[in-house]
Design an enzyme around this catalytic site. Structure first.
Site, PDB file in Angstrom:
ATOM      1  N   ARG A 283      42.131 -51.286  25.923  1.00  0.00           N
ATOM      2  CA  ARG A 283      43.105 -50.783  24.938  1.00  0.00           C
ATOM      3  C   ARG A 283      43.429 -49.329  25.217  1.00  0.00           C
ATOM      4  O   ARG A 283      42.793 -48.681  26.041  1.00  0.00           O
ATOM      5  CB  ARG A 283      42.580 -50.954  23.505  1.00  0.00           C
ATOM      6  N   THR A 303      29.508 -49.137  25.747  1.00  0.00           N
ATOM      7  CA  THR A 303      29.962 -50.480  26.156  1.00  0.00           C
ATOM      8  C   THR A 303      31.273 -50.429  26.921  1.00  0.00           C
ATOM      9  O   THR A 303      31.773 -51.454  27.379  1.00  0.00           O
ATOM     10  CB  THR A 303      30.131 -51.372  24.916  1.00  0.00           C
ATOM     11  N   PHE A 382      35.982   0.097  -7.410  1.00  0.00           N
ATOM     12  CA  PHE A 382      36.355  -0.429  -8.721  1.00  0.00           C
ATOM     13  C   PHE A 382      35.707   0.310  -9.887  1.00  0.00           C
ATOM     14  O   PHE A 382      35.699  -0.174 -10.996  1.00  0.00           O
ATOM     15  CB  PHE A 382      36.012  -1.933  -8.799  1.00  0.00           C
ATOM     16  N   LYS A 400      28.077  -0.148 -15.690  1.00  0.00           N
ATOM     17  CA  LYS A 400      29.231  -0.205 -14.779  1.00  0.00           C
ATOM     18  C   LYS A 400      30.493   0.021 -15.601  1.00  0.00           C
ATOM     19  O   LYS A 400      30.738  -0.693 -16.580  1.00  0.00           O
ATOM     20  CB  LYS A 400      29.254  -1.583 -14.113  1.00  0.00           C
ATOM     21  N   ASP A 494      29.215 -11.627  -1.063  1.00  0.00           N
ATOM     22  CA  ASP A 494      29.251 -10.186  -0.777  1.00  0.00           C
ATOM     23  C   ASP A 494      27.857  -9.632  -0.513  1.00  0.00           C
ATOM     24  O   ASP A 494      27.492  -8.582  -1.030  1.00  0.00           O
ATOM     25  CB  ASP A 494      29.940  -9.419  -1.909  1.00  0.00           C
ATOM     26  N   LYS A 496      25.051  -7.647   1.326  1.00  0.00           N
ATOM     27  CA  LYS A 496      24.908  -6.470   2.192  1.00  0.00           C
ATOM     28  C   LYS A 496      23.853  -5.572   1.543  1.00  0.00           C
ATOM     29  O   LYS A 496      23.563  -5.721   0.341  1.00  0.00           O
ATOM     30  CB  LYS A 496      26.247  -5.725   2.338  1.00  0.00           C
ATOM     31  N   ASN A 499      24.314  -4.051  -1.963  1.00  0.00           N
ATOM     32  CA  ASN A 499      24.278  -4.893  -3.168  1.00  0.00           C
ATOM     33  C   ASN A 499      22.893  -5.457  -3.451  1.00  0.00           C
ATOM     34  O   ASN A 499      22.755  -6.439  -4.175  1.00  0.00           O
ATOM     35  CB  ASN A 499      25.287  -6.043  -3.040  1.00  0.00           C
ATOM     36  N   ASP A 512      26.222  -6.960  -8.388  1.00  0.00           N
ATOM     37  CA  ASP A 512      27.676  -6.981  -8.104  1.00  0.00           C
ATOM     38  C   ASP A 512      28.188  -8.380  -7.752  1.00  0.00           C
ATOM     39  O   ASP A 512      28.136  -8.823  -6.599  1.00  0.00           O
ATOM     40  CB  ASP A 512      28.033  -6.000  -6.985  1.00  0.00           C
ATOM     41  N   THR A 531      33.046  -8.229   2.923  1.00  0.00           N
ATOM     42  CA  THR A 531      32.833  -6.983   3.649  1.00  0.00           C
ATOM     43  C   THR A 531      32.985  -7.300   5.131  1.00  0.00           C
ATOM     44  O   THR A 531      32.313  -8.215   5.620  1.00  0.00           O
ATOM     45  CB  THR A 531      31.419  -6.442   3.334  1.00  0.00           C
TER      46      THR A 531
END
Length: 678
Positions: A283, A303, A382, A400, A494, A496, A499, A512, A531
């Site tokens: 085929r 096969t 922020f 914060k 996030d 790293k 944090n 965070d 990041t």
């Protein structure tokens, strides 16, 4: 004789005392020498910063000196209709654009179809001499290819270079919203090919979604895989590799041992069998057809022979990888009834806070040049984190404070609401607690648990790099935080050192949650977020990502904790992305084999093959030999002595934090009402 013996004994005792004193002095000298060496290294580091790149051995990474930049997710309409917006181009124009894309570090990784769509959708703009195309410090949303003419690139008034025909510039802006780092002006009459971020993101996202839906449809037609649910099939797709074959290449040979399953994405494959010494064609298979599925679940010999008829592209998965992805014994990854029970289980309610905003008082610096100013623990894009206390209980809190106007300008309303929702519901010893949330016309305030030990980032900067027991303990705390979040279907996105915070006992807590997202297993999200140094390849490629990105960033974190710098770094973000997509790790010589092993397994390019994201989940990370000395039960019970305690300095409550000047400026008022339910 006795007198002589006594004299000798006294002389010996005296000599022993002298030796002890000399040993003590030697230790003091050694310590002072080490301190001077450390000071010399710091001074050399400062000198090299001024003088140019340092001449360190190529296999030893430089310690990271500055905080990582952050890229926040930007809401983008993923259904933008770009059909019919193409611009016709001549053969020479097309050739110039394709060559420009192919020689660009980042764009060269697009596939042929994506490049063709880019060529089609680039729009021409003409500029006169002295016209400003890009202005330094202004946010941009377009990239450009120079079709004709010359442009000058300047930074802070200093000439950097000249751009000519075939040069690409501003390409970072098609990935995310960022400020331009230089000014680009036309020196002659100039023609530019331009593409906006929205168009580029639509091209890439639509292609990735379409390909994924296509593969899902193909897998569903497999008899072997027909009982698997979408989440399981999605995991298989995440583990598959794209392979290309040239005309007449034999993909599988009759009679050989089979261990790979293939789906045809492009081209045609001829299936032949050996009949009386001749190859008889059985085929012809085309796009969407698959072969070799039995090889995934039992030892079989092929096969038939499958040969590429012209160029062929397949998606393939090996038996070994498949077994890591799907437990073969019952071909079922999730017990749906258990998942539903977990979802319905009542949440442990957090401690009900009686804290009132008016009761909070700022803590003031007691000494130094900022004496009398309120203590600022951290400053980010922020907002600020300030140290607060209360008169009544005398407890400390980290508050914060974020400008509502800034949140609206950056379209981060949903993220802030979600961050509060997550933190309110979390009860985990490895994640910082939210005690209360407030708002006024200018700011929203989140009153958090205060981690007296400070940021892991600060500690890493102080010592250069961690020894393995310290790095392993920090990472183990993150693994426990991940296990908790992922069970609640929350990906973090996030990770790293900035944090990660140390509590008074030296245990590490995740902070965070601005980029966290709730996800249904088996689904993908397409936002460009995180990041740069910690981003997984699938985020950069806009292929759609899920919980697997957290395991990639865990590998990057281990590398940075042990080496002092992440494995992929550069002052230019697009170079970071190119390095990540190349995926070549240069391990420093002092890393143990076990450390290299866990990093390489967490940072596998295919998300479905990453440690933590295969069939045993996070257990595979806990069982890795790098953690052989870790008692996970005692860690969860907080019964281990943390090796990080020695990093925590003693003194005023803010001694483990960098110092920041107080900000007297007030944010503008904001009345849109997005924070009605905050």
């Amino acid at each position: 004789m006795e007198t002589q013996l006594e004299d000798l004994r006294q002389q010996l005792d005296k000599q022993c005392l002298i030796n002890q004193e000399l040993q003590r002095q030697n230790k003091d000298l050694e310590q002072r020498l080490q301190e001077k060496e450390k000071l010399l290294q710091e001074l050399q580091g400062q000198y090299h910063e001024l003088d140019g790149p340092s001449q360190r051995p190529s296999n030893e990474p430089e310690f990271r000196k500055s905080r990582a930049a952050v890229i926040s997710s930007e809401p983008i309409h993923e259904t933008l209709d770009i059909a019919g917006t193409g611009v016709k181009k001549t053969v020479s124009e097309t050739s110039l654009i394709v060559k420009a894309i192919q020689k660009n570090d980042f764009l060269s990784r697009l596939d042929d179809e994506q490049i063709a769509m880019m060529v089609d959708l680039l729009v021409a703009f003409d500029y006169s001499p002295k016209d400003e195309v890009i202005k330094e410090g202004v946010e941009g949303d377009s990239m450009y290819i120079v079709a004709d003419g010359e442009l000058s690139v300047t930074q802070a008034g200093r000439n950097l270079r000249t751009l000519n025909s075939g040069d690409v510039f501003g390409e970072l802006a098609i990935l995310y919203n960022c400020k331009r780092t230089a000014t680009v002006k036309a020196m002659t009459n100039v023609r530019l090919w331009c593409m906006e971020r929205q168009t580029y993101r639509t091209i890439i996202t639509n292609k990735s979604k379409k390909k994924r839906e296509q593969l899902m449809g193909f897998l569903k037609t497999s008899r072997t895989l027909k009982d698997l649910n979408d989440a399981q099939l999605s995991k298989i797709i995440d583990s598959m590799d794209e392979v290309k074959y040239q005309d007449k290449d034999v993909i599988v040979r009759e009679g050989s041992e089979g261990n790979t399953f293939y789906i045809i994405l492009k081209g045609e494959v001829l299936v032949t069998k050996n009949v009386n010494g001749h190859q008889k064609q059985i085929r012809r298979m085309g796009k969407g057809d698959h072969f070799g599925e039995q090889a995934l679940i039992r030892e079989v010999l092929r096969t038939a022979t499958c040969t590429a008829d012209g160029p062929v592209t397949c998606f393939s998965i090996d038996k070994e990888v498949f077994e890591e992805t799907i437990p073969i014994e019952h071909l079922e990854l999730f017990d749906d009834s258990k998942v539903l029970q977990e979802t319905k289980a009542p949440e442990k309610s957090g401690p009900s806070s009686t804290l009132k905003f008016k009761d909070l008082l700022p803590v003031l610096y007691q000494e130094g040049r900022h004496q009398g100013d309120p203590v600022t623990l951290g400053v980010g894009g922020f907002g600020r984190v300030e140290l607060m206390t209360t008169l009544v209980h005398g407890k400390y809190y980290a508050m914060k404070r974020v400008s509502k106007k800034h949140i609206v300008a950056k379209r981060q309303e949903e993220h802030m609401l979600f961050e509060k929702k997550i933190l309110k519901s979390i009860q985990c010893d490895f994640i910082v607690r939210l005690h209360a949330a407030f708002k006024d016309t200018r700011y929203i305030y989140m009153v958090m648990e205060f981690c007296v030990g400070g940021e892991i980032w600060t500690k890493l900067k102080e010592v250069g790099r961690f020894d393995e027991p310290v790095a392993m303990f920090c990472t183990a705390c993150v693994v426990e935080a991940y296990a908790y979040l992922h069970k609640k279907n929350i990906m973090y996105r996030d990770l790293k050192p900035e944090n990660l915070m140390l509590d008074v006992r030296g245990y590490v807590k995740l902070v965070d949650f601005g980029f966290a997202k709730e996800m249904v297993r088996g689904e993908k999200t397409y936002s460009f977020v995180g990041t740069p140094e910690y981003m997984a390849p699938e985020i950069i490629k806009n292929q759609g990502h899920d919980f697997a990105v957290d395991f990639w960033s865990l590998g990057v974190l281990i590398f940075e904790l042990l080496a002092g710098s992440p494995p992929f770094s550069s002052s230019e973000p697009q170079k970071i992305y190119a390095k990540i997509l190349d995926g070549v790790f240069k391990y420093p010589p002092y890393l143990s084999e076990a450390a290299k092993s866990i990093i390489s397994k967490l940072c596998r390019p295919r998300p479905g093959q990453r440690l933590g994201n295969t069939k045993n989940g996070i257990k595979d990370i806990r069982h890795h030999r790098w953690f052989s000395s870790m008692n996970w039960h005692k860690l969860r019970m907080c019964q281990l002595d943390a090796p990080t305690v020695r990093l925590i300095r003693k003194g005023p409550c803010y001694i483990n934090f960098d110092r920041f000047p107080y900000d007297l400026a007030k944010a503008e008022e904001e009345f849109s009402g997005w924070d009605r339910n905050f």
